[in-house]
Design a protein around this motif. Sequence first.
Motif, short mmCIF file in Angstrom:
data_model
loop_
_atom_site.label_atom_id
_atom_site.label_comp_id
_atom_site.label_asym_id
_atom_site.label_seq_id
_atom_site.Cartn_x
_atom_site.Cartn_y
_atom_site.Cartn_z
N TYR B 97 0.90 -17.34 -2.59
CA TYR B 97 -0.05 -16.33 -2.17
C TYR B 97 0.40 -14.92 -2.55
O TYR B 97 -0.41 -14.03 -2.80
CB TYR B 97 -0.20 -16.47 -0.65
CG TYR B 97 -0.75 -15.33 0.10
CD1 TYR B 97 -2.12 -15.19 0.30
CD2 TYR B 97 0.09 -14.37 0.65
CE1 TYR B 97 -2.62 -14.14 1.01
CE2 TYR B 97 -0.40 -13.32 1.36
CZ TYR B 97 -1.76 -13.20 1.54
OH TYR B 97 -2.27 -12.15 2.24
N SER B 98 1.76 -14.73 -2.62
CA SER B 98 2.27 -13.36 -2.61
C SER B 98 2.08 -12.59 -3.91
O SER B 98 2.20 -11.37 -3.91
CB SER B 98 3.75 -13.40 -2.28
OG SER B 98 4.42 -14.11 -3.29
N LYS B 99 1.76 -13.26 -5.02
CA LYS B 99 1.92 -12.59 -6.32
C LYS B 99 1.14 -11.28 -6.43
O LYS B 99 1.71 -10.22 -6.67
CB LYS B 99 1.46 -13.54 -7.43
CG LYS B 99 1.75 -12.97 -8.79
CD LYS B 99 1.39 -13.93 -9.87
CE LYS B 99 1.79 -13.37 -11.21
NZ LYS B 99 0.73 -13.45 -12.18
N ARG B 100 -0.17 -11.34 -6.22
CA ARG B 100 -0.99 -10.15 -6.42
C ARG B 100 -0.62 -9.06 -5.43
O ARG B 100 -0.58 -7.87 -5.77
CB ARG B 100 -2.47 -10.50 -6.28
CG ARG B 100 -2.93 -11.55 -7.26
CD ARG B 100 -2.88 -11.02 -8.67
NE ARG B 100 -3.91 -10.03 -8.90
CZ ARG B 100 -5.11 -10.29 -9.38
NH1 ARG B 100 -5.43 -11.53 -9.67
NH2 ARG B 100 -5.99 -9.33 -9.58
N SER B 101 -0.36 -9.48 -4.21
CA SER B 101 -0.05 -8.50 -3.19
C SER B 101 1.24 -7.75 -3.50
O SER B 101 1.32 -6.53 -3.36
CB SER B 101 0.04 -9.25 -1.85
OG SER B 101 0.87 -8.61 -0.99
N ASP B 302 -5.21 -1.72 15.57
CA ASP B 302 -4.72 -2.08 14.25
C ASP B 302 -4.67 -3.60 14.17
O ASP B 302 -4.14 -4.25 15.07
CB ASP B 302 -3.33 -1.48 14.07
CG ASP B 302 -2.77 -1.71 12.69
OD1 ASP B 302 -2.29 -0.74 12.11
OD2 ASP B 302 -2.82 -2.85 12.20
N PHE B 303 -5.23 -4.17 13.12
CA PHE B 303 -5.38 -5.62 13.04
C PHE B 303 -4.02 -6.32 13.03
O PHE B 303 -3.77 -7.25 13.80
CB PHE B 303 -6.19 -5.97 11.79
CG PHE B 303 -6.51 -7.43 11.66
CD1 PHE B 303 -7.18 -8.09 12.67
CD2 PHE B 303 -6.15 -8.13 10.53
CE1 PHE B 303 -7.49 -9.43 12.55
CE2 PHE B 303 -6.46 -9.46 10.41
CZ PHE B 303 -7.12 -10.12 11.42
N LYS B 304 -3.10 -5.84 12.15
CA LYS B 304 -1.82 -6.51 12.05
C LYS B 304 -1.02 -6.38 13.35
O LYS B 304 -0.37 -7.31 13.79
CB LYS B 304 -1.00 -5.92 10.89
CG LYS B 304 -1.23 -6.64 9.59
CD LYS B 304 -0.54 -5.93 8.47
CE LYS B 304 0.75 -6.58 8.06
NZ LYS B 304 1.33 -5.92 6.85
N ILE B 354 -7.02 -8.49 3.28
CA ILE B 354 -7.80 -7.30 3.63
C ILE B 354 -7.05 -6.04 3.22
O ILE B 354 -7.65 -5.09 2.72
CB ILE B 354 -8.12 -7.32 5.14
CG1 ILE B 354 -9.07 -8.48 5.43
CG2 ILE B 354 -8.74 -6.02 5.58
CD1 ILE B 354 -9.30 -8.71 6.89
N VAL B 355 -5.70 -6.04 3.40
CA VAL B 355 -4.93 -4.87 2.98
C VAL B 355 -5.03 -4.72 1.46
O VAL B 355 -5.17 -3.61 0.94
CB VAL B 355 -3.46 -5.01 3.43
CG1 VAL B 355 -2.62 -3.91 2.81
CG2 VAL B 355 -3.37 -4.97 4.92
N TYR B 356 -5.00 -5.85 0.76
CA TYR B 356 -5.05 -5.81 -0.71
C TYR B 356 -6.35 -5.20 -1.19
O TYR B 356 -6.37 -4.39 -2.11
CB TYR B 356 -4.89 -7.23 -1.24
CG TYR B 356 -4.96 -7.35 -2.74
CD1 TYR B 356 -3.90 -6.93 -3.52
CD2 TYR B 356 -6.09 -7.87 -3.36
CE1 TYR B 356 -3.94 -7.03 -4.88
CE2 TYR B 356 -6.14 -7.98 -4.73
CZ TYR B 356 -5.06 -7.55 -5.48
OH TYR B 356 -5.12 -7.65 -6.84
#
Lengths: 81, 496, 130, 154, 97
Positions: B97-101, B302-304, B354-356
Amino acid sequence: MILPLDFILILFVFICAVAAITIKDLLSAVVILGAYSFLMCLLWTEMAAIDVAFTEASVSASIGTVLMIGCVAKTKRRSKD
Amino acid sequence: MVAQIPILIVVIPLISSLFCPLIGLWRKGLCYFWTVFSLSLCALASIDTLLTVMESGTIHYRLGGWTPPFGIEYVVDHLNAMMLVIVSVISLIVAIYSKRSVEQELPRRFVYFYTVFLLQVTGFLGIVITGDLFNLYVFLEISSLAGYALIAIGEDGAPLATFRYIVMGTIGACFYLLGVGYIYISTGSLNMADVQQILPQLYHSKVVLTAVAFLLAGLAVKMALFPVHVWLPDAYTKAPSAASALIAPLMTKISLYVMIRVLFTVFKPYLSIELLPITDIMVWAGFVAILGGGIMALAQTDFKRMLCYVVVAEVGYIVGGVGLANTIAMQGAILHILNDAVMTIGLFAVAGIIVYKNKSHNISDFHGLFKKMPFTMAAFVVGALSIIGVPPTCGFFSKWYLIHGAVIAEHWAFLAALLLSSLISVVLFFRVIEIGFVFEASHGGHAHSTGHVATIDEAPLSMLIPTIAIAIGIILIGVYNQTILSNIIAFAVPKL
Amino acid sequence: MFEFIVGHYNYWMYVGLMMIGFYAMMAKRNLIKKIIGMNIFQSAIILFYISTSVKKGDVTVPILEHAHDGHGAHAVDIMHYANPLPHVLMLTAIVVMVATLGVAVAVTIMIYRRYQTLEEDEIIMSIRRG
Amino acid sequence: MIRDSQDVIVKTLSRLLVPFMVIYALYVIMHGHHSPGGGFQGGVILAAGFVLLVVSHGLEQTRKRLSEKAAGVLSSIGVFIYAGIGALCLILGGNYLDYGKLSKLLPVVPAEARSLGILGVEIGVALAVMAVMFTIFLVIFTVGEFPEDDRSEK
Amino acid sequence: MKILSLMTAVLVGAVLIYGTLDMPKWGDPHSPANTHVSPYYLHHSLEHTATPNVVTSVLADYRGYDTLGETTVIFTAGMACILLLRAGRKRRGKGDV
C-alpha cells in the motif's frame, strides 16, 4: 570488592548524577555525564565485570559524550532548568 | 530444512533490510519491490509455521543448538503462530500500500524509509516468536528505535511528539528490563518456560510481586493503556500515513500479546487470578480505558487523531477481556487482537488515502468524499461498522464473546462500558459518514459545478487494492470466525 | 538487622540513582536534560544487574585461567569467578543505551532546527502560535 | 561546523596516535577470546580513531579515507557477516548460529570451529559498530552544512 | 508539575525498595542468580567453544542471537539517524539518495 572503595565511588557517582541534572550550562552537564559514565566504569571494574567496564568506557564515556557534545554544539548551550 | 522455517521468519526481513540501502544505491525504485518480495516470503513462512503448529503442536527451535535454559529458544504455540501471521500479513499489505504515499510525502527518503520499515517488521516478529525474556527486550528496542525514526519524519510537529514517545517508550522498556532483572535475581534464569517451573515456590516473595508490577507497568506504557496513553495520539497522528498504518495496528497489539505471555506463561495463571488481584485491576483499567478513549475520541476534529483514541479504547477491550479471566472472555480478547489489528489497519489505510488525495486529515474537509472516492469510502464504512460491531463484520463476534464473558463473570460495569462504547462508536463514525455523504446530497448542485473538486478522485490502484482487500478480509474473518475460533484460538487460550 | 542493611544497602543506592534519572526525565523541561536523565536511569539499571553477578570472597573476572594446556581438563571452581551472564546481558543493554541516545540526539537536533529552542514549554508556545 | 585544526602540534600528534589506535582496536577485536574486549569495544575504538582524524584533519581529509557512502555499505556488510555466518550454519545442516557445523568447512574439531565462528562474528560486529558510530557522528556534526532539507521548505 | 514528578519518582523508588527486601544478600555466592544457569557456562565454556573468556563465549555463542539483535539495534540507530537528518537533504549539484 572492597567496601570503602565501593562507598567512595558510589558517593562520587551520586554527586555527578545530581550535578549533571542541576547545572544550567549544558556543556558542563554533558561533560559531567561523561565523568559519571567513567566512575560507573570504575565501579564495574571493581565488581569484576571487566568486559562491561571496557564497553562502558569505550561506548558510553567516549562516543556517547562525543554525540552529546555534538548535540549541544548544534543547539543551545544554556538551559532554563 | 522444514524444521528450520521458524527462524526464516525473522531472518528474511533482517537480511533483506541489510540489502535495502545497497539496492538503493543502484536503483531507488527497486527497494519497494525488494521489500514486498521479502515480506511475502516472510508471510509464506509464517503461514507455513501456523499450519505446522495446527498439525503437530508447539514448535521448539533451539538457536545455536543449545539446550533451553542455557541458550535462546523459540517457542511457537497457537497464540504465537497466529500473531506471526497477523504481523507478517499486515506488514505485507502495508508495504504494498505504501508506495505512492511514501513517494508523495517523503520523496527523498524513499530508500531509508523501506530499510527502517523492514527493521521495524523484524523487531515485531522477533518479539512475537521468542521464548526468552531478555531476547524479547532486545527486539522490543529494535522495534521501538525503528518506530521513533518512522514517526519523526512525519508532518510538522512530529519530532516533538517523537521525543515524548522516546521518553515514555524508554521508561516503559526500562521498567520491563527492571522486572526481568527482579525475576533473574530470584530465579537465575531467563527462559520463560524455565522461569515458570521455578517461580511457584517464590510467589509470596516481595521480589516477584515487584517484578510483576514492573513488567506490567512497562508493558502498559508500551500498549498505551488509558492513563499512560499520552504519547500515542500525537505520535500516530503526526506520523507519515504509511508509518502510522504499520505501527498503529501492530505496536499496541504486540504489547498486548506480551502481556498475555507474561501473565499466563511466565507466571502461572493462578498467581494473577487468585493470589493477587491483578485481573480485577485489569478489568477496571479496561473499563476506564474504554470510556476514556471513547469520550476523548468524541472530542476530536481530526480524523487520524480520532482513530488514535479509538485504538486506545480498543486496548481497553482486550485488557478488560483478559482480566475477566474466563475462557469465553479470553477467546473474545484473543479474537479481538486479530480483529482489531485488521480493523485499525483498514481505517488507517483509508486515512492515508484521504491524506494522499485531500492533503488533510481534518474531518471538516471530508465534504462529498463518498461521491469522489466511492470504493475507498466503502472500505471505510466496512471498517467503521466493524468497530461499531455490526453482525457480518468481524468486530461483532469478538465483542459478542467479550459480552458473553462479562455476563459469565457477572461484571456488569464492564458490560455497560462495552455497550456504551458501541454507542459512542456509532456517534463517532456516523458524524464522519454524515459529513462525507449526507452533506453532499443536500447540496447536490455543487457536484456538477466541477472546479477544484475534480482534482480529488479515486485513489491509485496500488493503494486501493490493499484497502479493499482489508475490507473483504474484515467480512471474511467475521463469516469464518467460528473456524478460526475452534481451530486456532481454542488452543491459544491459556489453561486457567 | 545490621547484617541485613550491609547486605542490601547497595540495592537502595542504585534505586536512588535510578530515581534521580527518572525525576530528570519527567520534571526537566530542557530536552537535553531529559536525555541526560534517560542516560542516568539506564546506567543505574545496568549497575543493578551487574551487582547481581557479584560474589563475595576471592573472586576474579570471568576469564578462565590455565587455558593454555589441553581442552578444559581442569575442573573450574565456579566460586572463584564472577557470574558471566549479567555481564553479557548488560553489554547488550549498554549498546542499546547508546543507540537510543543517538536517535534521541538526532530528534533533538530536528526539533531545534524547527523551533530554535530546546525548552519544552517554549516549543509548545510556538506550536500554539502556529 | 568542523574546520580542520591549524595547530601543528594537534595535527602531528594525531597523525602519530591514529595508527596506534587502529592497531589497539584490532588487538582488542582479535584477542577478545583471551582478554576483555571483542567486537563492540574494538569497533568503537576504531570509530574513535576516525573521530580523531575528523577533529584534527578535517572532514574532507577523512572523507577520502572513509566516505559516508562507504560507511553505510560497511555497516550493512558488518551485520551481514554476522547474519550470514548464522545462515551458513543453517545451510551446513545445523540450527541458526550453530557454529559447530562450520567444522565441515574448516579442518578443525567442532570446539575450535566454534571459537573461529566467534571470531568471525566479532569481526562483523566490529565493522558494523565502527561504520554506524562514524555515521552517527558525521550525521550529527554535519547538520546544516548542506542546503536546507525539505522540511523547512514548507 | 515538579512536585507530581517527584512524588511519582519517590513512589516508584519505594516500590523498588520494597522489592529488594526479600532479595538475597549482595554478593551471596549461593544466590539463585549465581547457581542456576551461570555455572554451566563456567564449566563448559572451554570444552564447548575453546574460549577462555567466558563473557565472549556466552555473548557470541550461547546467547549469540541476543548479540545479533544488539548489532541490529546499532544498525537501526544508524539508519534512523540517516533517515532523520541526512536523507531529506538536497545534495549540492548531485542527485539525491
